[in-house]
Design an enzyme around this catalytic site. Sequence first.
Site, PDB file in Angstrom:
ATOM      1  N   GLU A  44      31.489  41.635  27.810  1.00 31.91           N
ATOM      2  CA  GLU A  44      31.065  40.414  27.103  1.00 31.91           C
ATOM      3  C   GLU A  44      32.234  39.480  26.779  1.00 31.91           C
ATOM      4  OE1 GLU A  44      29.804  43.456  26.458  1.00 31.91           O
ATOM      5  OE2 GLU A  44      27.908  43.325  25.354  1.00 31.91           O
ATOM      6  N   HIS A  81      34.800  38.834  28.760  1.00 35.03           N
ATOM      7  CA  HIS A  81      34.989  37.998  29.952  1.00 35.03           C
ATOM      8  C   HIS A  81      33.848  36.984  30.096  1.00 35.03           C
ATOM      9  CE1 HIS A  81      37.146  41.775  31.329  1.00 35.03           C
ATOM     10  NE2 HIS A  81      38.068  40.863  31.533  1.00 35.03           N
ATOM     11  N   GLN A 108      51.876  44.177  36.950  1.00 32.84           N
ATOM     12  CA  GLN A 108      51.876  44.198  35.485  1.00 32.84           C
ATOM     13  C   GLN A 108      51.624  45.601  34.908  1.00 32.84           C
ATOM     14  OE1 GLN A 108      48.419  41.353  35.425  1.00 32.84           O
ATOM     15  NE2 GLN A 108      47.858  42.480  33.579  1.00 32.84           N
ATOM     16  N   LYS A 165      42.177  37.667  22.529  1.00 32.23           N
ATOM     17  CA  LYS A 165      42.394  39.109  22.307  1.00 32.23           C
ATOM     18  C   LYS A 165      43.821  39.484  22.722  1.00 32.23           C
ATOM     19  CE  LYS A 165      40.734  42.149  25.371  1.00 32.23           C
ATOM     20  NZ  LYS A 165      41.919  42.857  25.889  1.00 32.23           N
TER      21      LYS A 165
HETATM   22  O1  PAF Z   1      44.262  39.546  31.079  1.00 30.62           O
HETATM   23  C1  PAF Z   1      44.155  40.000  32.235  1.00 30.62           C
HETATM   24  O2  PAF Z   1      43.101  40.539  32.639  1.00 30.62           O
HETATM   25  C2  PAF Z   1      45.342  39.939  33.179  1.00 30.62           C
HETATM   26  O3  PAF Z   1      46.533  40.109  32.496  1.00 30.62           O
HETATM   27  C3  PAF Z   1      45.379  38.648  34.018  1.00 30.62           C
HETATM   28  C4  PAF Z   1      45.534  37.430  33.140  1.00 30.62           C
HETATM   29  C5  PAF Z   1      44.103  38.543  34.838  1.00 30.62           C
HETATM   30  C6  PAF Z   1      46.557  38.670  34.990  1.00 30.62           C
HETATM   31  O4  PAF Z   1      46.478  39.722  35.888  1.00 30.62           O
END
Ligand code: PAF
Length: 194
Positions: free
Chosen positions: A33, A35, A59, A146
């Site tokens: 929710e 997203h 990341q 968030k």
């Molecule tokens: O917040 C996220 O889901 C990720 O850090 C993002 C911004 C899609 C970058 O990979």
Amino acid sequence: MKVISDIAQLQHHLASFDKEQIALVPTMGCLHEGHISLIQKAKRLADIVVVSIYVNPLQFGANEDLDNYPKPLEQDLSACEAEGVDFVFTPEQLYPEGSIQVGLHVNDLSQNLCGVSRPSHFDGVVTVVNILFNIVRPHLAIFGEKDFQQLTIIQRMVSDLYMGIEVIGAETVRETDGLAKSSRNRYLNDDENI
Ligand code: PAF
């Protein structure tokens, strides 16, 4: 809704929009929710909404959950379709196989909060968000409050590098007990989820 994994094909489609405002909602999929509220905000603010789904290896730290990160693509696509998303961008790779040669680095803003336990995380985030911005060339992009440190760093990237993209924060969506909705809440056991 078009689902596109090829970069040139996505750019070809987007090039046909001249006057329309394009919004990008970058995600790593496993949409919840939180997203959906980003997508709804994008729909309110722009004419064309692009949602990217890409689990960005850059990341993730060495012992993090890259290999196990959930990828319920069909479910994600249904959710996007239901929200009236125009394009879902699902690239297989966003930089050359092996090591990336040129990336972005975050200075002091990544040295506290989440950055302390995840030393290269924000470099990986800004590098891939920059690639996504260069591919999609959106007028605006929506990120959740968030991940406030991430939002702040991306706003700073856009301003320091004169990218000319409006970066908009969207309010956190919470479970009934107050916990922020997150794809990783599934990792919490009953003791941790208090
Ligand atoms: O917040 C996220 O889901 C990720 O850090 C993002 C911004 C899609 C970058 O990979």
